[in-house]
Design a protein around this motif. Structure first.
Motif, short mmCIF file in Angstrom:
data_model
loop_
_atom_site.label_atom_id
_atom_site.label_comp_id
_atom_site.label_asym_id
_atom_site.label_seq_id
_atom_site.Cartn_x
_atom_site.Cartn_y
_atom_site.Cartn_z
N UNK A 1 -10.60 -46.31 -38.85
CA UNK A 1 -9.27 -47.13 -38.32
C UNK A 1 -9.20 -48.59 -38.97
N UNK A 2 -8.06 -49.26 -38.67
CA UNK A 2 -7.64 -50.41 -38.93
C UNK A 2 -7.95 -51.36 -37.82
N UNK A 3 -9.17 -52.04 -37.69
CA UNK A 3 -9.51 -53.27 -36.96
C UNK A 3 -9.39 -52.67 -35.57
N UNK A 4 -8.68 -53.14 -34.42
CA UNK A 4 -8.79 -52.73 -32.96
C UNK A 4 -8.00 -51.70 -32.74
N UNK A 5 -7.29 -51.04 -33.97
CA UNK A 5 -6.26 -50.03 -33.35
C UNK A 5 -7.01 -48.76 -32.73
N UNK A 6 -7.97 -48.19 -33.56
CA UNK A 6 -8.63 -46.96 -33.12
C UNK A 6 -9.57 -47.20 -31.47
N UNK B 1 -18.27 -58.72 -32.95
CA UNK B 1 -18.86 -59.26 -34.22
C UNK B 1 -17.76 -58.68 -35.54
N UNK B 2 -17.77 -59.37 -36.47
CA UNK B 2 -16.57 -59.01 -37.56
C UNK B 2 -17.08 -59.56 -38.81
N UNK B 3 -17.79 -58.97 -39.54
CA UNK B 3 -17.94 -59.31 -40.85
C UNK B 3 -17.07 -58.80 -41.78
N UNK B 4 -15.92 -59.53 -41.79
CA UNK B 4 -14.72 -59.04 -42.47
C UNK B 4 -14.59 -59.66 -43.92
N UNK B 5 -13.88 -58.94 -44.71
CA UNK B 5 -13.87 -59.45 -46.26
C UNK B 5 -13.34 -60.79 -46.30
N UNK B 6 -13.95 -61.70 -47.01
CA UNK B 6 -13.64 -63.14 -47.01
C UNK B 6 -13.56 -63.44 -48.45
N UNK B 7 -13.54 -62.93 -49.43
CA UNK B 7 -13.43 -63.22 -50.85
C UNK B 7 -11.81 -63.32 -51.21
N UNK B 8 -11.39 -64.24 -51.78
CA UNK B 8 -9.95 -64.49 -52.20
C UNK B 8 -9.76 -63.58 -53.14
N UNK C 1 -6.19 -61.82 -38.47
CA UNK C 1 -5.73 -60.60 -37.82
C UNK C 1 -6.94 -60.52 -36.80
N UNK C 2 -8.28 -60.54 -37.03
CA UNK C 2 -9.18 -60.47 -35.98
C UNK C 2 -8.91 -61.51 -34.92
N UNK C 3 -8.95 -62.67 -35.21
CA UNK C 3 -8.88 -63.70 -34.35
C UNK C 3 -7.45 -63.70 -33.51
N UNK C 4 -6.48 -63.20 -34.01
CA UNK C 4 -5.19 -63.06 -33.25
C UNK C 4 -5.06 -62.12 -32.10
N UNK D 1 -9.11 -71.92 -33.23
CA UNK D 1 -8.58 -72.69 -32.29
C UNK D 1 -7.09 -72.56 -31.83
N UNK D 2 -6.36 -72.10 -33.08
CA UNK D 2 -5.11 -71.74 -32.77
C UNK D 2 -4.76 -70.38 -32.04
N UNK D 3 -5.92 -69.58 -32.02
CA UNK D 3 -5.79 -68.29 -31.21
C UNK D 3 -6.58 -68.51 -29.80
N UNK D 4 -6.55 -69.82 -29.31
CA UNK D 4 -7.21 -69.98 -28.05
C UNK D 4 -8.72 -69.84 -27.82
N UNK D 5 -9.52 -69.84 -29.07
CA UNK D 5 -10.82 -69.61 -29.03
C UNK D 5 -11.57 -71.08 -29.21
N UNK D 6 -12.90 -71.26 -28.43
CA UNK D 6 -13.30 -72.42 -28.73
C UNK D 6 -14.41 -72.49 -29.66
N UNK D 7 -14.36 -73.08 -31.01
CA UNK D 7 -14.98 -72.81 -32.15
C UNK D 7 -16.31 -73.68 -32.05
N UNK D 8 -17.26 -73.10 -32.68
CA UNK D 8 -18.41 -73.61 -33.24
C UNK D 8 -19.03 -73.05 -34.50
N UNK D 9 -19.49 -73.85 -35.35
CA UNK D 9 -20.25 -73.67 -36.52
C UNK D 9 -21.65 -73.62 -36.54
N UNK D 10 -22.21 -72.62 -37.16
CA UNK D 10 -23.72 -72.77 -37.23
C UNK D 10 -24.00 -72.31 -38.62
#
Length: 260
Positions: free
Chosen positions: A145-150, A163-170, A202-205, A234-243
């Motif tokens: 199914x589509x992300x959280x829906x199922x 954990x979400x290894x989503x497609x990120x190629x433009x 969509x995942x972050x939202x 950050x826009x979706x209320x998460x505290x971000x950290x980059x590794x």
């Protein structure tokens, strides 16, 4: 297999552009049950099929992950995503693996942590079949199914690790990918939209709806997209950290739901 035949296979693979021709030759030879099967496998590899699709599995975090033709092959850089998620997860944790593909990330986390409650989701039926094969030995559920829906609604507010290894190629950059990915992996596993971040948004939202207080969302992204990913979190209320991991050329952004 005599030495001359092996050398011939290596030469053919190298001529076809295989960077790790020696290693690939060894894998093909070890997996082929007859000379005829070996010849067919070699022909497929020279034609550009991913090695993992030919032999039926990929090496990921030291595990054999079943891979069907057409399914996204887990990349070595994604092992860094597993490493980061494992640092936050405790035994018994509820973990959701979105865009799970073969289920490689969830399988690796289950191996490391031993006892987890795993829920995996992918929109590609072939990927779901692979995931079911790879994680059927643990307390897990695989959904198409589509992300959280199922996902079961009972998980809302209780997920420790998302954990979400989503497609990120433009979209326009897909034509620049290696032939193995461009021609032999499902486009839905590669195409992240105009800027590569559509699925990530969509995942972050919806992440806060599913994460437990103090829970973490982890995504893999590219270095050039990092600042945008941080902003999305950050826009979706998460505290971000980059590794970052230079060795694997990997970047993971972690978004934490604030504790109550």
């Amino acid at each position: 297999m005599d030495e001359e035949t092996e050398k011939c296979i290596i030469t053919k693979l190298r001529t076809a552009g295989c960077v790790f021709a020696e290693d690939e030759a060894q894998l093909l030879i070890s997996e082929a049950q007859t000379p005829e099967i070996l010849a067919d496998m070699l022909e497929q590899r020279i034609a550009g099929l991913p090695l993992e699709h030919i032999i039926g599995w990929a090496n990921f975090c030291g595990l054999r992950i079943a891979v069907e033709p057409g399914v996204f092959v887990p990349r070595r850089r994604t092992e860094f995503l597993v490493q980061q998620a494992a640092q936050f997860a405790m035994p018994g944790a509820i973990i959701v693996d979105l865009c799970c593909g073969t289920g490689a990330v969830g399988t690796a986390l289950a191996t490391i942590l031993e006892q987890i409650e795993l829920y995996a989701v992918d929109i590609d039926p072939a990927a779901v079949r692979c995931a079911q094969r790879n994680i059927n030995w643990i307390n897990s559920n695989v959904y198409e199914g589509d992300l959280y829906r199922p996902l079961p609604t009972k998980l809302r507010g209780y997920v420790q690790i998302l954990v979400a290894n989503v497609p990120y190629v433009p979209t326009m950059a897909i034509k620049l990918l290696p032939q193995e990915a461009r021609k032999h992996e499902a486009r839905v596993a590669l195409d992240g939209g105009e800027d590569g971040l559509d699925i990530q948004r969509r995942v972050a939202n919806e992440a806060l709806l599913w994460l437990a207080p103090g829970g973490h969302l982890l995504v893999e992204t590219s270095q050039r997209q990092t600042l945008q990913t941080v902003e999305i979190f950050a826009q979706n209320g998460l505290i971000p950290q980059v590794i970052n991991c230079d060795e694997l050329d990997a970047t993971v952004v972690i978004g934490t739901r604030p504790s109550l």
